[in-house]
Design a protein around this motif. Structure first.
Motif, PDB file in Angstrom:
ATOM      1  N   ARG A  24      39.715   3.974  30.688  1.00 52.85           N
ATOM      2  CA  ARG A  24      39.997   2.546  30.881  1.00 52.85           C
ATOM      3  C   ARG A  24      39.162   1.698  29.923  1.00 52.85           C
ATOM      4  NH1 ARG A  24      39.237   4.162  36.305  1.00 52.85           N
ATOM      5  NH2 ARG A  24      37.365   2.860  36.526  1.00 52.85           N
ATOM      6  N   GLU A  25      37.908   2.083  29.743  1.00 54.44           N
ATOM      7  CA  GLU A  25      37.035   1.319  28.850  1.00 54.44           C
ATOM      8  C   GLU A  25      37.506   1.435  27.404  1.00 54.44           C
ATOM      9  OE1 GLU A  25      33.866  -1.386  28.559  1.00 54.44           O
ATOM     10  OE2 GLU A  25      34.955  -0.581  30.285  1.00 54.44           O
ATOM     11  N   ALA A  26      37.963   2.617  27.007  1.00 56.78           N
ATOM     12  CA  ALA A  26      38.457   2.797  25.648  1.00 56.78           C
ATOM     13  C   ALA A  26      39.695   1.942  25.397  1.00 56.78           C
ATOM     14  CB  ALA A  26      38.768   4.273  25.409  1.00 56.78           C
ATOM     15  N   VAL A  27      40.582   1.848  26.385  1.00 54.91           N
ATOM     16  CA  VAL A  27      41.777   1.010  26.244  1.00 54.91           C
ATOM     17  C   VAL A  27      41.364  -0.451  26.098  1.00 54.91           C
ATOM     18  CG1 VAL A  27      43.820   0.140  27.445  1.00 54.91           C
ATOM     19  CG2 VAL A  27      43.316   2.591  27.449  1.00 54.91           C
ATOM     20  N   ARG A  28      40.417  -0.902  26.951  1.00 54.16           N
ATOM     21  CA  ARG A  28      39.981  -2.301  26.886  1.00 54.16           C
ATOM     22  C   ARG A  28      39.366  -2.639  25.534  1.00 54.16           C
ATOM     23  NH1 ARG A  28      38.658  -1.883  32.689  1.00 54.16           N
ATOM     24  NH2 ARG A  28      36.845  -0.679  32.124  1.00 54.16           N
ATOM     25  N   ARG A  29      38.572  -1.732  25.007  1.00 52.47           N
ATOM     26  CA  ARG A  29      37.866  -1.997  23.755  1.00 52.47           C
ATOM     27  C   ARG A  29      38.667  -1.577  22.518  1.00 52.47           C
ATOM     28  NH1 ARG A  29      31.444  -1.426  24.497  1.00 52.47           N
ATOM     29  NH2 ARG A  29      31.270  -1.797  26.737  1.00 52.47           N
ATOM     30  N   ARG A  30      39.848  -0.993  22.752  1.00 57.76           N
ATOM     31  CA  ARG A  30      40.700  -0.523  21.669  1.00 57.76           C
ATOM     32  C   ARG A  30      39.956   0.480  20.790  1.00 57.76           C
ATOM     33  NH1 ARG A  30      43.819  -6.164  19.894  1.00 57.76           N
ATOM     34  NH2 ARG A  30      44.643  -6.621  21.986  1.00 57.76           N
ATOM     35  N   ARG A 135      30.346   7.494  39.854  1.00 59.58           N
ATOM     36  CA  ARG A 135      30.476   8.304  41.061  1.00 59.58           C
ATOM     37  C   ARG A 135      31.919   8.720  41.291  1.00 59.58           C
ATOM     38  NH1 ARG A 135      25.595   8.302  43.233  1.00 59.58           N
ATOM     39  NH2 ARG A 135      24.294   6.418  43.208  1.00 59.58           N
ATOM     40  N   ALA A 136      32.104   9.768  42.097  1.00 58.26           N
ATOM     41  CA  ALA A 136      33.437  10.307  42.347  1.00 58.26           C
ATOM     42  C   ALA A 136      34.356   9.283  43.001  1.00 58.26           C
ATOM     43  CB  ALA A 136      33.349  11.563  43.217  1.00 58.26           C
ATOM     44  N   GLY A 137      33.799   8.381  43.785  1.00 49.48           N
ATOM     45  CA  GLY A 137      34.622   7.405  44.494  1.00 49.48           C
ATOM     46  C   GLY A 137      34.982   6.179  43.689  1.00 49.48           C
ATOM     47  N   ASP A 138      34.621   6.147  42.411  1.00 50.95           N
ATOM     48  CA  ASP A 138      34.912   4.962  41.597  1.00 50.95           C
ATOM     49  C   ASP A 138      36.411   4.762  41.448  1.00 50.95           C
ATOM     50  OD1 ASP A 138      34.047   2.823  39.682  1.00 50.95           O
ATOM     51  OD2 ASP A 138      35.230   4.062  38.316  1.00 50.95           O
ATOM     52  N   ARG A 139      36.850   3.504  41.583  1.00 52.91           N
ATOM     53  CA  ARG A 139      38.260   3.168  41.465  1.00 52.91           C
ATOM     54  C   ARG A 139      38.424   1.939  40.567  1.00 52.91           C
ATOM     55  NH1 ARG A 139      38.117   7.414  43.233  1.00 52.91           N
ATOM     56  NH2 ARG A 139      39.113   8.317  45.077  1.00 52.91           N
ATOM     57  N   PRO A 140      39.533   1.842  39.841  1.00 54.19           N
ATOM     58  CA  PRO A 140      39.735   0.675  38.960  1.00 54.19           C
ATOM     59  C   PRO A 140      39.890  -0.631  39.717  1.00 54.19           C
ATOM     60  CG  PRO A 140      41.700   2.071  39.013  1.00 54.19           C
ATOM     61  CD  PRO A 140      40.607   2.836  39.692  1.00 54.19           C
ATOM     62  N   ALA A 141      40.143  -0.570  41.020  1.00 56.64           N
ATOM     63  CA  ALA A 141      40.314  -1.801  41.794  1.00 56.64           C
ATOM     64  C   ALA A 141      39.088  -2.698  41.709  1.00 56.64           C
ATOM     65  CB  ALA A 141      40.628  -1.470  43.249  1.00 56.64           C
ATOM     66  N   GLN A 249      28.469  -6.815  44.682  1.00 62.10           N
ATOM     67  CA  GLN A 249      29.418  -7.703  43.995  1.00 62.10           C
ATOM     68  C   GLN A 249      29.589  -7.325  42.527  1.00 62.10           C
ATOM     69  OE1 GLN A 249      26.692 -10.888  45.092  1.00 62.10           O
ATOM     70  NE2 GLN A 249      26.761 -11.670  42.993  1.00 62.10           N
ATOM     71  N   ALA A 250      29.092  -6.127  42.169  1.00 63.70           N
ATOM     72  CA  ALA A 250      29.130  -5.706  40.768  1.00 63.70           C
ATOM     73  C   ALA A 250      30.226  -4.679  40.527  1.00 63.70           C
ATOM     74  CB  ALA A 250      27.784  -5.116  40.359  1.00 63.70           C
ATOM     75  N   GLN A 251      30.923  -4.813  39.410  1.00 65.64           N
ATOM     76  CA  GLN A 251      31.818  -3.759  38.946  1.00 65.64           C
ATOM     77  C   GLN A 251      31.090  -2.819  38.000  1.00 65.64           C
ATOM     78  OE1 GLN A 251      34.620  -4.906  35.605  1.00 65.64           O
ATOM     79  NE2 GLN A 251      34.455  -6.893  36.613  1.00 65.64           N
TER      80      GLN A 251
END
Length: 289
Positions: A24-30, A135-141, A249-251
Protein backbone atom coordinates in the motif's frame (compact mmCIF):
# COMPACT_ATOMS: atom_id res chain seq x y z
CA UNK A 1 18.36 6.55 -7.76
CA UNK A 2 14.84 5.32 -6.99
CA UNK A 3 14.74 3.39 -3.73
CA UNK A 4 12.07 0.69 -3.42
CA UNK A 5 9.77 0.05 -0.51
CA UNK A 6 11.13 -3.25 0.81
CA UNK A 7 9.36 -5.93 2.84
CA UNK A 8 11.11 -8.76 4.65
CA UNK A 9 9.00 -11.93 4.64
CA UNK A 10 9.45 -15.18 6.54
CA UNK A 11 6.14 -17.00 6.09
CA UNK A 12 4.51 -15.72 9.29
CA UNK A 13 1.20 -13.86 9.50
CA UNK A 14 3.09 -10.85 10.80
CA UNK A 15 5.34 -10.73 7.75
CA UNK A 16 2.29 -11.09 5.48
CA UNK A 17 0.80 -8.01 7.20
CA UNK A 18 4.11 -6.17 6.69
CA UNK A 19 4.05 -7.13 3.00
CA UNK A 20 0.49 -5.80 2.60
CA UNK A 21 1.44 -2.57 4.41
CA UNK A 22 4.53 -2.14 2.23
CA UNK A 23 2.51 -2.70 -0.95
CA UNK A 24 0.00 0.00 0.00
CA UNK A 25 2.83 2.39 0.84
CA UNK A 26 4.58 1.68 -2.46
CA UNK A 27 1.37 2.44 -4.38
CA UNK A 28 0.89 5.71 -2.46
CA UNK A 29 4.47 6.83 -3.07
CA UNK A 30 4.56 5.48 -6.63
CA UNK A 31 7.62 3.40 -5.85
CA UNK A 32 8.50 -0.20 -6.72
CA UNK A 33 8.08 -2.94 -4.10
CA UNK A 34 10.92 -5.32 -3.32
CA UNK A 35 10.22 -8.51 -1.36
CA UNK A 36 13.18 -10.16 0.39
CA UNK A 37 13.39 -13.56 2.06
CA UNK A 38 16.52 -14.72 3.89
CA UNK A 39 17.22 -18.41 3.28
CA UNK A 40 19.72 -21.03 4.39
CA UNK A 41 20.38 -24.39 2.78
CA UNK A 42 19.33 -27.22 5.10
CA UNK A 43 21.85 -30.05 4.81
CA UNK A 44 20.14 -32.62 7.04
CA UNK A 45 18.39 -35.53 5.33
CA UNK A 46 14.90 -34.59 6.55
CA UNK A 47 15.06 -31.32 4.61
CA UNK A 48 15.31 -33.18 1.30
CA UNK A 49 16.71 -31.92 -1.99
CA UNK A 50 19.98 -30.26 -2.91
CA UNK A 51 20.70 -26.52 -2.58
CA UNK A 52 19.05 -25.49 -5.84
CA UNK A 53 16.03 -27.69 -5.23
CA UNK A 54 15.50 -26.18 -1.80
CA UNK A 55 15.97 -22.68 -3.19
CA UNK A 56 13.31 -23.45 -5.78
CA UNK A 57 10.84 -24.59 -3.13
CA UNK A 58 11.44 -21.45 -1.08
CA UNK A 59 11.13 -19.19 -4.13
CA UNK A 60 7.84 -20.81 -5.12
CA UNK A 61 6.44 -20.23 -1.62
CA UNK A 62 7.50 -16.58 -1.54
CA UNK A 63 6.21 -15.96 -5.06
CA UNK A 64 2.85 -17.49 -4.16
CA UNK A 65 2.59 -15.11 -1.20
CA UNK A 66 3.45 -12.12 -3.38
CA UNK A 67 0.76 -13.05 -5.91
CA UNK A 68 -1.90 -12.06 -3.39
CA UNK A 69 -0.43 -8.55 -3.41
CA UNK A 70 -0.01 -8.24 -7.16
CA UNK A 71 -3.59 -9.39 -7.67
CA UNK A 72 -4.82 -6.45 -5.58
CA UNK A 73 -2.30 -3.96 -6.97
CA UNK A 74 -1.73 -4.87 -10.64
CA UNK A 75 -0.08 -1.49 -11.31
CA UNK A 76 2.66 -2.18 -8.74
CA UNK A 77 6.16 -3.08 -9.96
CA UNK A 78 7.31 -5.97 -7.74
CA UNK A 79 10.61 -7.83 -7.50
CA UNK A 80 11.26 -10.91 -5.35
CA UNK A 81 14.69 -11.86 -3.98
CA UNK A 82 15.41 -15.09 -2.11
CA UNK A 83 18.85 -14.41 -0.64
CA UNK A 84 21.01 -17.07 0.96
CA UNK A 85 22.47 -15.89 4.25
CA UNK A 86 21.68 -14.97 7.81
CA UNK A 87 18.51 -12.93 8.31
CA UNK A 88 20.26 -10.02 10.03
CA UNK A 89 22.82 -9.60 7.27
CA UNK A 90 20.26 -10.04 4.50
CA UNK A 91 17.77 -7.60 6.00
CA UNK A 92 20.38 -4.96 6.80
CA UNK A 93 21.68 -5.12 3.23
CA UNK A 94 18.11 -4.85 1.93
CA UNK A 95 17.40 -1.87 4.17
CA UNK A 96 20.51 -0.02 2.98
CA UNK A 97 19.12 0.30 -0.53
CA UNK A 98 15.48 0.86 0.44
CA UNK A 99 13.27 3.85 1.05
CA UNK A 100 12.15 1.90 4.10
CA UNK A 101 12.10 -1.71 5.31
CA UNK A 102 8.82 -3.21 6.57
CA UNK A 103 8.96 -6.16 8.96
CA UNK A 104 6.40 -8.16 10.88
CA UNK A 105 6.11 -7.69 14.63
CA UNK A 106 4.48 -10.11 17.05
CA UNK A 107 2.11 -9.05 19.84
CA UNK A 108 2.48 -7.60 23.29
CA UNK A 109 3.91 -8.91 26.51
CA UNK A 110 7.29 -9.77 27.94
CA UNK A 111 8.13 -12.00 24.97
CA UNK A 112 7.31 -10.45 21.61
CA UNK A 113 9.09 -12.84 19.29
CA UNK A 114 10.69 -11.28 16.26
CA UNK A 115 10.55 -7.76 17.64
CA UNK A 116 12.73 -8.27 20.69
CA UNK A 117 14.62 -11.29 19.36
CA UNK A 118 18.19 -10.98 18.22
CA UNK A 119 17.23 -10.56 14.56
CA UNK A 120 14.68 -7.79 15.02
CA UNK A 121 16.74 -5.98 17.64
CA UNK A 122 19.84 -5.87 15.46
CA UNK A 123 17.99 -4.84 12.31
CA UNK A 124 16.14 -2.01 14.06
CA UNK A 125 19.27 -0.81 15.83
CA UNK A 126 21.68 -1.01 12.91
CA UNK A 127 19.61 -0.29 9.78
CA UNK A 128 20.72 2.77 7.84
CA UNK A 129 17.15 3.47 6.69
CA UNK A 130 13.76 3.61 8.46
CA UNK A 131 12.33 0.29 9.64
CA UNK A 132 8.55 -0.09 10.02
CA UNK A 133 7.19 -2.79 12.33
CA UNK A 134 3.71 -4.09 11.47
CA UNK A 135 1.51 -6.37 13.59
CA UNK A 136 -0.53 -9.25 12.20
CA UNK A 137 -3.80 -7.46 12.95
CA UNK A 138 -2.95 -4.38 10.89
CA UNK A 139 -5.70 -3.40 8.45
CA UNK A 140 -5.90 -0.64 5.80
CA UNK A 141 -9.07 0.68 7.44
CA UNK A 142 -6.97 2.56 10.00
CA UNK A 143 -5.28 4.48 7.19
CA UNK A 144 -8.62 5.44 5.66
CA UNK A 145 -10.29 6.48 8.92
CA UNK A 146 -8.62 9.86 9.23
CA UNK A 147 -6.17 8.77 11.90
CA UNK A 148 -2.99 10.80 12.35
CA UNK A 149 0.67 10.20 11.71
CA UNK A 150 2.14 10.73 15.18
CA UNK A 151 5.83 11.62 15.57
CA UNK A 152 7.94 12.26 18.64
CA UNK A 153 10.14 15.35 18.76
CA UNK A 154 12.85 16.09 21.30
CA UNK A 155 15.85 18.33 21.74
CA UNK A 156 16.73 21.05 19.27
CA UNK A 157 16.01 21.61 15.60
CA UNK A 158 18.30 18.84 14.33
CA UNK A 159 17.75 16.19 17.01
CA UNK A 160 14.54 14.77 15.49
CA UNK A 161 14.93 16.14 11.96
CA UNK A 162 15.03 12.72 10.27
CA UNK A 163 11.96 11.41 12.09
CA UNK A 164 10.04 14.63 11.38
CA UNK A 165 10.91 14.52 7.68
CA UNK A 166 9.77 10.90 7.45
CA UNK A 167 6.50 11.68 9.26
CA UNK A 168 5.67 14.74 7.16
CA UNK A 169 6.53 12.94 3.91
CA UNK A 170 4.38 9.97 4.88
CA UNK A 171 1.48 12.21 5.89
CA UNK A 172 1.72 14.11 2.59
CA UNK A 173 1.47 10.83 0.65
CA UNK A 174 -1.56 9.78 2.70
CA UNK A 175 -3.37 13.11 2.98
CA UNK A 176 -3.13 12.78 6.77
CA UNK A 177 -2.57 15.12 9.69
CA UNK A 178 0.78 15.02 11.51
CA UNK A 179 0.63 15.17 15.30
CA UNK A 180 4.02 16.26 16.63
CA UNK A 181 4.48 15.31 20.28
CA UNK A 182 7.08 16.80 22.59
CA UNK A 183 7.25 15.43 26.13
CA UNK A 184 9.11 17.20 28.90
CA UNK A 185 10.04 16.60 32.51
CA UNK A 186 11.46 18.83 35.22
CA UNK A 187 15.24 18.52 35.28
CA UNK A 188 17.15 18.30 38.59
CA UNK A 189 17.76 21.67 40.22
CA UNK A 190 21.52 21.32 39.79
CA UNK A 191 21.07 20.99 36.01
CA UNK A 192 20.04 24.63 35.68
CA UNK A 193 22.69 27.11 34.58
CA UNK A 194 22.45 30.91 34.59
CA UNK A 195 22.00 30.78 30.81
CA UNK A 196 19.19 28.20 30.93
CA UNK A 197 17.45 30.11 33.72
CA UNK A 198 17.57 33.25 31.59
CA UNK A 199 16.03 31.40 28.63
CA UNK A 200 13.28 30.00 30.84
CA UNK A 201 12.54 33.41 32.26
CA UNK A 202 12.35 34.95 28.79
CA UNK A 203 9.98 32.18 27.66
CA UNK A 204 7.71 32.52 30.67
CA UNK A 205 8.40 29.09 32.20
CA UNK A 206 9.02 25.48 31.24
CA UNK A 207 5.93 24.74 29.16
CA UNK A 208 6.11 27.91 26.99
CA UNK A 209 9.82 27.18 26.53
CA UNK A 210 9.02 23.64 25.33
CA UNK A 211 6.26 24.90 23.01
CA UNK A 212 8.66 27.40 21.47
CA UNK A 213 11.29 24.68 20.98
CA UNK A 214 8.72 22.46 19.24
CA UNK A 215 7.54 25.28 16.97
CA UNK A 216 11.13 26.03 15.95
CA UNK A 217 11.86 22.37 15.23
CA UNK A 218 8.91 21.90 12.88
CA UNK A 219 9.05 25.28 11.14
CA UNK A 220 11.21 23.97 8.24
CA UNK A 221 8.79 21.05 7.72
CA UNK A 222 5.75 23.34 7.73
CA UNK A 223 7.42 25.35 4.98
CA UNK A 224 8.30 22.25 2.92
CA UNK A 225 4.88 20.61 3.38
CA UNK A 226 2.42 23.54 3.51
CA UNK A 227 -0.58 21.33 2.69
CA UNK A 228 -0.03 18.89 5.57
CA UNK A 229 -2.23 19.74 8.61
CA UNK A 230 -0.21 19.83 11.83
CA UNK A 231 -1.27 19.34 15.45
CA UNK A 232 1.29 20.33 18.08
CA UNK A 233 1.21 18.63 21.48
CA UNK A 234 3.46 19.52 24.41
CA UNK A 235 2.88 17.48 27.53
CA UNK A 236 4.69 16.79 30.76
CA UNK A 237 5.69 13.15 31.22
CA UNK A 238 8.04 10.53 29.83
CA UNK A 239 8.28 10.51 26.05
CA UNK A 240 7.13 6.89 25.67
CA UNK A 241 4.12 7.39 27.95
CA UNK A 242 3.00 10.58 26.20
CA UNK A 243 3.36 9.00 22.76
CA UNK A 244 1.44 5.90 23.82
CA UNK A 245 -1.35 8.07 25.22
CA UNK A 246 -2.20 9.15 21.64
CA UNK A 247 -1.37 5.86 19.91
CA UNK A 248 -5.05 4.99 19.66
CA UNK A 249 -5.63 7.84 17.19
CA UNK A 250 -2.56 7.02 15.10
CA UNK A 251 -2.38 5.19 11.79
CA UNK A 252 1.41 5.29 12.12
CA UNK A 253 3.77 6.14 14.98
CA UNK A 254 7.21 7.55 14.12
CA UNK A 255 10.13 7.63 16.54
CA UNK A 256 13.80 8.41 16.09
CA UNK A 257 16.55 6.23 17.41
CA UNK A 258 20.19 6.22 18.28
CA UNK A 259 21.76 2.77 18.60
CA UNK A 260 23.44 2.00 21.90
CA UNK A 261 26.31 -0.48 21.88
CA UNK A 262 26.69 -2.78 24.88
CA UNK A 263 28.68 -5.90 25.68
CA UNK A 264 25.78 -8.02 24.40
CA UNK A 265 25.20 -6.13 21.15
CA UNK A 266 23.20 -3.23 19.77
CA UNK A 267 20.25 -1.83 21.73
CA UNK A 268 17.64 0.71 20.76
CA UNK A 269 16.66 3.61 23.01
CA UNK A 270 14.04 3.36 25.72
CA UNK A 271 11.48 5.51 23.88
CA UNK A 272 11.58 3.42 20.71
CA UNK A 273 11.56 0.24 22.78
CA UNK A 274 8.50 1.32 24.78
CA UNK A 275 6.50 2.38 21.73
CA UNK A 276 7.40 -0.76 19.76
CA UNK A 277 6.46 -2.91 22.72
CA UNK A 278 2.99 -1.46 23.32
CA UNK A 279 1.62 0.49 20.33
CA UNK A 280 -1.07 -1.30 18.31
CA UNK A 281 -0.43 0.67 15.11
CA UNK A 282 2.59 0.25 12.80
CA UNK A 283 5.72 1.93 14.20
CA UNK A 284 8.47 3.48 12.09
CA UNK A 285 11.90 3.69 13.70
CA UNK A 286 14.00 6.30 11.91
CA UNK A 287 17.78 6.50 12.44
CA UNK A 288 19.21 9.89 13.34
CA UNK A 289 21.52 11.41 10.75
Amino acid sequence: MTRPITAGVDGTQESHAALDWAAREAVRRRLPLRVVHAWRHEEHEAAGGDRETQRGWVSEGVTATVRTVTARCPELAVSVDVVEGGPVEVLLAAAAGAELLALGSRGHGRVVGFLLGSVGQQVIAEAARPVVLVRAGDRPAAEAAGREVVVGQQGGVQDSAAALEFAFGTAAARGATVRVVRAWTLPPVFAYSPGSLKLLDESGGMEPFERKALAEAIRPLRERFPDVPVAEQVEMGSAAQVLLSVAGQAQLMVVGRRAHRTAVGARIGSVAHGVLHHAECPVAVVPHD
